[in-house]
Enzyme design. Structure first.
Site, PDB file in Angstrom:
ATOM      1  N   SER A  45       0.864  -1.183   0.000  1.00 28.14           N
ATOM      2  CA  SER A  45       0.000   0.000   0.000  1.00 28.14           C
ATOM      3  C   SER A  45       0.897   1.228   0.000  1.00 28.14           C
ATOM      4  O   SER A  45       2.115   1.119   0.001  1.00 28.14           O
ATOM      5  CB  SER A  45      -0.928   0.006   1.212  1.00 28.14           C
ATOM      6  OG  SER A  45      -0.210   0.318   2.384  1.00 28.14           O
ATOM      7  N   GLU A  46       0.314   2.384   0.041  1.00 24.57           N
ATOM      8  CA  GLU A  46       1.088   3.620   0.062  1.00 24.57           C
ATOM      9  C   GLU A  46       1.948   3.705   1.314  1.00 24.57           C
ATOM     10  O   GLU A  46       2.908   4.449   1.372  1.00 24.57           O
ATOM     11  CB  GLU A  46       0.154   4.826  -0.030  1.00 24.57           C
ATOM     12  CG  GLU A  46      -0.426   5.030  -1.419  1.00 24.57           C
ATOM     13  CD  GLU A  46      -1.503   4.023  -1.789  1.00 24.57           C
ATOM     14  OE1 GLU A  46      -1.976   3.262  -0.913  1.00 24.57           O
ATOM     15  OE2 GLU A  46      -1.873   3.976  -2.971  1.00 24.57           O
ATOM     16  N   ASN A  47       1.630   2.923   2.339  1.00 29.43           N
ATOM     17  CA  ASN A  47       2.398   2.904   3.582  1.00 29.43           C
ATOM     18  C   ASN A  47       3.527   1.883   3.565  1.00 29.43           C
ATOM     19  O   ASN A  47       4.253   1.774   4.534  1.00 29.43           O
ATOM     20  CB  ASN A  47       1.476   2.597   4.765  1.00 29.43           C
ATOM     21  CG  ASN A  47       0.476   3.690   4.978  1.00 29.43           C
ATOM     22  OD1 ASN A  47       0.720   4.830   4.641  1.00 29.43           O
ATOM     23  ND2 ASN A  47      -0.666   3.346   5.529  1.00 29.43           N
TER      24      ASN A  47
END
Length: 67
Positions: A45-47
């Site tokens: 994910s973006e994390n």
């Protein structure tokens, strides 16, 4: 069952071992809770990468590698 959980359960049924899954923010965390123990996948994910399933809503046991 709320709509997000319904979506997460449906996605988890499609996963096969070795897949790299990128579903955006929020859904990867939920999907991991419904992946069968014998299926090993990576969630991106973006994390960063999420490896493992949450043990509760307030406590998670996973490793995140930030990009």
């Amino acid at each position: 069952m709320d709509p997000q959980e319904l979506i997460a359960r449906r996605i988890a049924r499609e996963l096969r071992s070795g897949m790299l899954v990128n579903l955006g923010i929020g859904i990867p965390t939920l999907v991991a809770n419904f992946v069968p123990p014998e299926v090993h996948v990576f969630f991106q994910s973006e994390n960063g990468l999420k490896i493992g399933r949450a043990t509760s809503e307030l406590q998670s046991q996973f490793r995140i590698s930030y990009a």
